[in-house]
Design an enzyme around this catalytic site. Structure first.
Site, PDB file in Angstrom:
ATOM      1  N   LYS A 194       0.832  -1.217   0.000  1.00 11.16           N
ATOM      2  CA  LYS A 194       0.000   0.000   0.000  1.00 11.16           C
ATOM      3  C   LYS A 194       0.862   1.261   0.000  1.00 11.16           C
ATOM      4  CE  LYS A 194       0.807   0.849   4.500  1.00 11.16           C
ATOM      5  NZ  LYS A 194       0.924   1.968   5.411  1.00 11.16           N
ATOM      6  N   THR A 251      -3.645   5.279   3.852  1.00 14.32           N
ATOM      7  CA  THR A 251      -2.345   5.786   3.401  1.00 14.32           C
ATOM      8  C   THR A 251      -2.469   6.664   2.165  1.00 14.32           C
ATOM      9  OG1 THR A 251      -1.550   3.645   4.129  1.00 14.32           O
ATOM     10  CG2 THR A 251       0.029   5.016   3.002  1.00 14.32           C
TER      11      THR A 251
END
Ligand code: NAD
Length: 347
Positions: A194, A251
């Site tokens: 990610k 994120t």
């Protein structure tokens, strides 16, 4: 419970404060004397968590043996590229910890030299009898929010659910809710890859692209991450959970993310060195981009976004070239491996 938190950076300090708030006896270890003396003197970590009050009664030391002795839980919170060297220093000290001591890694990343995930690194360092007691905490969790006591849910993975459960109970508070799973590799790949997609989203925003691009990158990023995780034996459902889509969304959509900020700076035309210097802290995504790319190549998994981020960081591809190349890719079916009616590329 005696807890040793190894690594007094942002995440180690936030988790140490959380554990201390549950009345565990918590000692924070770090290699950096200034960080440790700061915590010992003020009770807070001004360098990594400025302006945040940590739970009173936290101890801090640079003496690893003193931290590990008698520990029921050892939390490993150092960056992925130094996890092996720190684990090797802990290995001879383990007999001084409690007999059934749980070791919980909260690090997200792949060791770039070996392309090993953290469970592979730790299992190669610690003897087999320790392996069932290794657990992995991941999921959408900014250290500053956890340190401030804001609601957070995470996942704890372990090959032996008994120890995942023990870790879950050790960390759980009213505002910090861990779930458990046996899918260690799925949780690890979600937590690491990610960061690469966050660089891509930051970059897109730095270039002036807006929410449509964010959503496209996050969704197609998830698709890439799931392919990689499945190639390593993960359950695809894990990538739909906290350590997958949860962490990816966090994120990619917040300026609190160092990886997002790296991408944003690059999109604004800054060079990597300038962006990293301004950050002053580890942006795991920069190293992860290389590790994820090499792992994908070695497994024959197609990851066009991660590949573009890798070439941008390491091979001099410009942001505009990356955008042009991605836009010029063949049109595809959304689901992997499905053919198009006219026989177009189905990759
Ligand atoms: N910061 C967050 O919000 C957050 C949240 C979840 C997971 N994580 C993960 O936690 C891990 C640590 O991240 P962080 O944000 O706390 O990093 P950080 O940069 O804030 O702190 C890293 C710490 O590791 C120590 N360290 C560096 N090199 C070392 C070495 N060779 N030996 C021993 N110690 C060393 C440093 O002194 C520092 O205290 C990363 O894998 C990150 O992805 C971070």
């Amino acid at each position: 419970m005696h807890v040793a938190v190894i690594g007094a950076g942002s995440w180690g300090s936030a988790l140490a404060s959380l554990l201390r708030s549950k009345d565990h006896d918590v000692v924070l270890w770090d290699i950096d004397e200034l960080t440790v003396s700061g915590i010992a003197a003020t009770g807070d970590n001004e360098r990594y968590l400025p302006g945040i009050s940590l739970s009173p009664g936290l101890r801090a030391t640079t003496d690893l043996a003193a931290a590990v002795v008698g520990a029921d839980l050892i939390v490993l919170a150092v960056p992925s590229q130094v996890t092996r060297e720190v684990a090797e220093r802990i290995r001879p000290l383990l007999p001084t910890a409690a007999e059934d001591c749980v070791l919980c890694s909260v690090t997200k990343g792949i060791e770039v030299e070996t392309l090993m995930t953290m469970h592979q690194v730790l299992e190669s360092v610690f003897p087999p009898e320790v392996h069932p007691r290794l657990t992995y905490l991941s999921g959408p969790s900014f250290a500053v929010e956890v340190a401030a006591g804001l609601p957070t849910a995470v996942t704890v993975a372990a090959r032996d659910l008994v120890y995942a459960r023990r870790t879950q109970i050790a960390f759980a508070t009213k505002f910090f809710r861990p779930y458990v799973t046996e899918d260690v590799i799925g949780v690890e790949i979600g937590g690491c890859a990610k960061n690469v997609i966050a660089i891509a989203v930051g970059l897109a925003n730095g270039l002036g692209f807006e929410r449509n691009a964010d959503a496209a990158l996050i969704t197609r990023g998830l698709s890439e991450i799931t392919r990689l995780a499945m190639a390593l034996g993960a359950d695809p459902l894990t990538l739909g959970g906290l350590a997958g889509v949860g962490d990816l969304v966090l994120t990619c959509t917040s300026e609190k993310s160092r990886n997002y900020r790296v991408g944003y700076g690059l999109g604004q035309g800054e060079d990597l060195e300038t962006v990293q210097q301004r950050l002053g802290q580890v942006a795991e995504g920069v190293v992860n981009a290389k590790a994820v790319h090499l792992l994908a190549v070695s497994l024959g998994v197609e990851m066009p976004l991660c590949n573009a981020v890798y070439r941008l960081l390491y091979e001099g591809l410009t942001p505009q070239q990356a955008v042009d190349e991605l836009a010029a890719r063949d049109l595809k079916h959304e689901l992997p491996g499905r053919p198009l009616p006219d026989g177009g590329d189905d990759a």
